[in-house]
Design a protein around this motif. Structure first.
Motif, PDB file in Angstrom:
ATOM      1  N   ARG A 175       0.811  -1.218   0.000  1.00  0.00           N
ATOM      2  CA  ARG A 175       0.000   0.000   0.000  1.00  0.00           C
ATOM      3  C   ARG A 175       0.843   1.266   0.000  1.00  0.00           C
ATOM      4  O   ARG A 175       0.304   2.358  -0.104  1.00  0.00           O
ATOM      5  CB  ARG A 175      -0.986   0.001   1.154  1.00  0.00           C
ATOM      6  N   ARG A 176       2.168   1.139   0.136  1.00  0.00           N
ATOM      7  CA  ARG A 176       3.052   2.314   0.069  1.00  0.00           C
ATOM      8  C   ARG A 176       3.904   2.339  -1.191  1.00  0.00           C
ATOM      9  O   ARG A 176       4.365   3.403  -1.598  1.00  0.00           O
ATOM     10  CB  ARG A 176       3.991   2.330   1.290  1.00  0.00           C
ATOM     11  N   SER A 177       4.168   1.188  -1.779  1.00  0.00           N
ATOM     12  CA  SER A 177       5.009   1.138  -2.966  1.00  0.00           C
ATOM     13  C   SER A 177       4.641  -0.087  -3.786  1.00  0.00           C
ATOM     14  O   SER A 177       4.031  -1.040  -3.274  1.00  0.00           O
ATOM     15  CB  SER A 177       6.495   1.076  -2.573  1.00  0.00           C
ATOM     16  N   LYS A 178       5.011  -0.073  -5.043  1.00  0.00           N
ATOM     17  CA  LYS A 178       4.787  -1.223  -5.902  1.00  0.00           C
ATOM     18  C   LYS A 178       5.721  -2.349  -5.468  1.00  0.00           C
ATOM     19  O   LYS A 178       6.913  -2.140  -5.273  1.00  0.00           O
ATOM     20  CB  LYS A 178       5.052  -0.840  -7.358  1.00  0.00           C
ATOM     21  N   LEU A 179       5.169  -3.543  -5.317  1.00  0.00           N
ATOM     22  CA  LEU A 179       5.960  -4.675  -4.835  1.00  0.00           C
ATOM     23  C   LEU A 179       6.210  -5.681  -5.942  1.00  0.00           C
ATOM     24  O   LEU A 179       5.342  -5.951  -6.770  1.00  0.00           O
ATOM     25  CB  LEU A 179       5.239  -5.390  -3.691  1.00  0.00           C
ATOM     26  N   ASP A 180       7.404  -6.257  -5.898  1.00  0.00           N
ATOM     27  CA  ASP A 180       7.678  -7.435  -6.703  1.00  0.00           C
ATOM     28  C   ASP A 180       7.281  -8.697  -5.957  1.00  0.00           C
ATOM     29  O   ASP A 180       7.013  -9.728  -6.577  1.00  0.00           O
ATOM     30  CB  ASP A 180       9.170  -7.483  -7.060  1.00  0.00           C
ATOM     31  N   LEU A 181       7.237  -8.590  -4.609  1.00  0.00           N
ATOM     32  CA  LEU A 181       6.809  -9.739  -3.807  1.00  0.00           C
ATOM     33  C   LEU A 181       6.310  -9.251  -2.459  1.00  0.00           C
ATOM     34  O   LEU A 181       6.996  -8.482  -1.785  1.00  0.00           O
ATOM     35  CB  LEU A 181       7.967 -10.731  -3.598  1.00  0.00           C
ATOM     36  N   GLY A 182       5.126  -9.697  -2.085  1.00  0.00           N
ATOM     37  CA  GLY A 182       4.614  -9.466  -0.748  1.00  0.00           C
ATOM     38  C   GLY A 182       4.639 -10.759   0.035  1.00  0.00           C
ATOM     39  O   GLY A 182       4.179 -11.805  -0.464  1.00  0.00           O
ATOM     40  N   VAL A 183       5.168 -10.710   1.257  1.00  0.00           N
ATOM     41  CA  VAL A 183       5.314 -11.911   2.082  1.00  0.00           C
ATOM     42  C   VAL A 183       4.523 -11.717   3.361  1.00  0.00           C
ATOM     43  O   VAL A 183       4.827 -10.825   4.167  1.00  0.00           O
ATOM     44  CB  VAL A 183       6.799 -12.192   2.407  1.00  0.00           C
ATOM     45  N   TRP A 184       3.540 -12.562   3.577  1.00  0.00           N
ATOM     46  CA  TRP A 184       2.691 -12.488   4.758  1.00  0.00           C
ATOM     47  C   TRP A 184       3.296 -13.349   5.858  1.00  0.00           C
ATOM     48  O   TRP A 184       3.258 -14.573   5.807  1.00  0.00           O
ATOM     49  CB  TRP A 184       1.278 -12.962   4.415  1.00  0.00           C
ATOM     50  N   GLY A 185       3.894 -12.696   6.843  1.00  0.00           N
ATOM     51  CA  GLY A 185       4.505 -13.406   7.957  1.00  0.00           C
ATOM     52  C   GLY A 185       5.142 -12.421   8.906  1.00  0.00           C
ATOM     53  O   GLY A 185       5.415 -11.270   8.535  1.00  0.00           O
ATOM     54  N   ASP A 186       5.376 -12.837  10.149  1.00  0.00           N
ATOM     55  CA  ASP A 186       6.091 -11.935  11.046  1.00  0.00           C
ATOM     56  C   ASP A 186       7.575 -12.010  10.739  1.00  0.00           C
ATOM     57  O   ASP A 186       8.088 -13.002  10.210  1.00  0.00           O
ATOM     58  CB  ASP A 186       5.779 -12.209  12.519  1.00  0.00           C
ATOM     59  N   VAL A 187       8.276 -10.940  11.038  1.00  0.00           N
ATOM     60  CA  VAL A 187       9.649 -10.785  10.582  1.00  0.00           C
ATOM     61  C   VAL A 187      10.551 -11.870  11.155  1.00  0.00           C
ATOM     62  O   VAL A 187      11.343 -12.483  10.423  1.00  0.00           O
ATOM     63  CB  VAL A 187      10.175  -9.375  10.950  1.00  0.00           C
ATOM     64  N   ARG A 188      10.462 -12.119  12.446  1.00  0.00           N
ATOM     65  CA  ARG A 188      11.373 -13.076  13.066  1.00  0.00           C
ATOM     66  C   ARG A 188      11.204 -14.473  12.469  1.00  0.00           C
ATOM     67  O   ARG A 188      12.198 -15.120  12.099  1.00  0.00           O
ATOM     68  CB  ARG A 188      11.156 -13.124  14.577  1.00  0.00           C
ATOM     69  N   GLU A 189       9.975 -14.929  12.347  1.00  0.00           N
ATOM     70  CA  GLU A 189       9.742 -16.270  11.822  1.00  0.00           C
ATOM     71  C   GLU A 189      10.135 -16.357  10.352  1.00  0.00           C
ATOM     72  O   GLU A 189      10.700 -17.360   9.898  1.00  0.00           O
ATOM     73  CB  GLU A 189       8.273 -16.651  12.003  1.00  0.00           C
ATOM     74  N   THR A 190       9.866 -15.294   9.590  1.00  0.00           N
ATOM     75  CA  THR A 190      10.232 -15.282   8.174  1.00  0.00           C
ATOM     76  C   THR A 190      11.739 -15.379   7.998  1.00  0.00           C
ATOM     77  O   THR A 190      12.241 -16.174   7.177  1.00  0.00           O
ATOM     78  CB  THR A 190       9.699 -14.014   7.494  1.00  0.00           C
ATOM     79  N   LEU A 191      12.498 -14.589   8.768  1.00  0.00           N
ATOM     80  CA  LEU A 191      13.955 -14.615   8.633  1.00  0.00           C
ATOM     81  C   LEU A 191      14.549 -15.918   9.136  1.00  0.00           C
ATOM     82  O   LEU A 191      15.569 -16.386   8.615  1.00  0.00           O
ATOM     83  CB  LEU A 191      14.568 -13.421   9.369  1.00  0.00           C
ATOM     84  N   ARG A 192      13.945 -16.506  10.164  1.00  0.00           N
ATOM     85  CA  ARG A 192      14.422 -17.815  10.619  1.00  0.00           C
ATOM     86  C   ARG A 192      14.328 -18.849   9.501  1.00  0.00           C
ATOM     87  O   ARG A 192      15.196 -19.718   9.367  1.00  0.00           O
ATOM     88  CB  ARG A 192      13.602 -18.277  11.819  1.00  0.00           C
TER      89      ARG A 192
END
Length: 580
Positions: free
Chosen positions: A301-318
């Motif tokens: 909603r702020r910029s055009k995305l090439d990929l949107g990832v639905w997840g919390d940051v810590r779990e996503t990076l793990r």
């Protein structure tokens, strides 16, 4: 055995949900609830002078703990006063339950004395807003409201007529299980696979972090190390990611500094981590962008995305970090670190040159000394306006300090009420309100709440007798400053008159001692610092489209970005850059 009243049932449910305090102002429609609080162990009624303060204080509690907090307003005008603080809590994703007491149920719809329609009024600043029109609706409506506030992160509002609150429940209701903790959210395998591809294809990766990186500092650092990425941040991400960060390149946005802007524009993959950064003019439009957020409505909603990832940051990076290829070249990272140091060193003089002799006192100097003298685990609450600038550039995070403000809603007068909520959480922790004179006087009545409860809040008042940020906005539009000046009293004398230890500081050499004395004092204290009204702020990068509607100094009068101890931190990081 007497049956419960609806009010007693409500209060008991709040206690089971972890609520320790109910902030508000008493009134006839609230009397059954307030009396139930009086008779219930484990919860206190906190009497403030204005309901807006009640909502801000509850929001501060919820932001600092992640636990449900609560506030209440009596019918009509009483609960209307809650709305500004509730907007702030909602936009800050703070779990708050607001009780909007209502007129007698039989009179609803007749234009009765003080009649409003809270079930309509609060819809925009809440996830859930419902009217209890029959005693049998309790406790299910309340439980649903609590689950919305906790589960979705934000405000729920329950409107309750006073006569229904006083009624007995039909029978003692069963206690339903309440969920008071949010789960972790893992992205789908397909999203992770695509994010791995984007990272591996990119030669230059930059991370831009917001409030959603709270609790994920280690995971962000491990990922940045693996892909050799500079790490920038938004204002709400600063306290969670800037400390112990050898990849730090500063902050972007209107209050920004350092090389964050360059790092986000000169990469070929920008990863937005837990940020709903609103200023799209500062985001690039010619690089690949991936965004990770636990709230899917934030994605794109702020910029055009090439990929949107639905997840919390810590779990996503793990999940992500072990799967991406480790990058070997530090060329882009080291170049950004060097640019960061150069950018900061070019403006350090803004708060160091002759400041100990300059009067009125430079506000930058006040913030710098405050940063040095405050406790390592202090909670800072920050008024909207120029105090945001000084907090963003001079308060040094360390993983233990907290900094909260009205960073999304942008309300005036938030700092003192938020300090009240923060101090009730822990009377032994240092709480410092960075207040502007405009914001402080707007809710000045609740300065008396510090006295009433002997809350040891320390108010550092940046007193420039003006609405400084508004003056900047006028300058940008080519308008003369008008309607922005104040004829202020001696705030220290005013504070002493109501029983608060206070000092007025007009010379820089008096500042450090005044702060130390205030911090040593066991009760509430105020340090009224007369500051230079001509101290202005501009961001490090300016484009024409960034100017409209924002506080940028067309004349670039004084401050081009003083940054306190952040220059020293940046130099320390630069020393870690390997030599060729």
């Amino acid at each position: 055995m007497a049956k419960q009243t609806v009010a007693e049932q409500l209060v008991e449910t709040l206690v089971r949900s972890g609520v320790k305090r109910l902030y508000g102002v008493v009134g006839d429609s609230l009397n059954p609830v307030v009396d139930a609080v009086r008779r219930t162990r484990g919860i206190d009624w906190i009497q403030v002078r204005h309901e807006e303060t009640a909502a801000f204080a509850a929001g501060a509690e919820a932001q600092l703990t992640g636990v449900l907090a609560a506030c209440a307003g009596s019918c009509g005008p009483g609960n209307l006063h809650l709305i500004n603080g509730l907007y702030d809590a909602h936009r800050s994703m703070a779990p708050v339950l607001a009780l909007a007491s209502h007129i007698p149920s039989a009179e609803i719809g007749t234009s009765y004395f003080q009649e409003t329609h809270p079930e309509r009024l609060f819809v925009e600043c809440s996830h859930y807003c419902e009217l209890i029109s029959h005693r049998a609706q309790m406790p299910r409506v309340l439980q649903t409201a609590i689950q919305h506030a906790i589960g979705r992160g934000g405000v729920s509002v329950v409107a309750l007529p006073g006569d229904i609150a006083a009624q007995q429940v039909p029978e003692r209701a069963e206690e339903h299980a309440l969920v008071t903790a949010r789960p972790t959210v893992r992205p789908s395998d397909e999203q992770l696979d695509r994010l791995v591809e984007l990272v591996d294809e990119a030669k230059r990766v930059t991370l831009f972090c917001g409030h959603g990186v709270a609790g994920a500092h280690r995971e962000v650092m491990e990922f940045a190390e693996r892909v050799k990425a500079p790490v920038g941040h938004a204002l709400r991400g600063k306290e969670f990611i800037q400390y112990d960060n050898p990849f730090d390149v500063g902050m972007s946005g209107l209050l920004g500094y350092g090389a964050a802007y360059e790092a986000t524009h000169e990469c070929d993959l920008l990863i937005l981590l837990g940020t709903d950064f609103p200023y799209n003019a500062f985001l690039p439009d010619d690089v690949r962008i991936a965004q990770v957020d636990v709230r899917p409505e934030h994605l794109g909603r702020r910029s055009k995305l090439d990929l949107g990832v639905w997840g919390d940051v810590r779990e996503t990076l793990r999940c992500l970090t072990p799967r991406v290829k480790e990058k070997t070249s530090r060329r882009f990272l080291d170049r950004m670190l060097k640019k960061h140091v150069e950018a900061l060193e070019g403006v350090v003089h803004a708060y160091t040159r002759k400041v100990e002799r300059h009067t009125p006192i430079h506000p930058e100097y006040v913030a710098s000394v405050l940063d040095a003298e405050a406790a390592d685990d202090a909670v800072f609450t920050v008024d909207t306006g120029m105090c945001n600038v000084w907090a963003a550039r001079y308060l040094t995070p360390n993983g233990r300090r907290r900094v909260i403000g009205s960073f999304r809603h942008g309300s005036m007068a938030n700092a003192l009420p938020q300090a009240i909520g923060a101090q009730f959480l822990d009377r032994g922790r240092q709480v410092v309100s960075l207040s502007g004179d405009g914001g402080f006087t707007m809710l000045l009545g609740d300065f008396l709440t510090l006295v009433q409860y002997d809350l040891p809040v320390k108010v550092v008042l940046f007193n420039n007798s003006s609405l400084g940020m508004v003056e900047l906005e006028m300058m940008v539009s080519g308008l003369p400053a008008f309607g922005t000046g104040y004829r202020n009293p001696d705030f220290a004398a005013l504070a002493e008159a109501v029983g608060v230890r206070a000092t007025r500081v007009e010379k820089p050499k008096e500042l450090r001692k005044a702060l130390r004395d205030a911090f040593r004092h066991q009760g509430p204290a105020l340090v009224d610092v007369v500051t230079d009204p001509n101290a202005l702020s501009i961001p490090p990068k300016i484009k024409a489209e960034m100017v409209t509607g924002f506080a940028l100094s067309a004349g670039r009068m004084v401050l081009s970005g003083g940054v306190g101890r952040m220059a020293q931190l940046a130099r320390s990081n630069l020393r870690n850059v390997p030599r060729p």
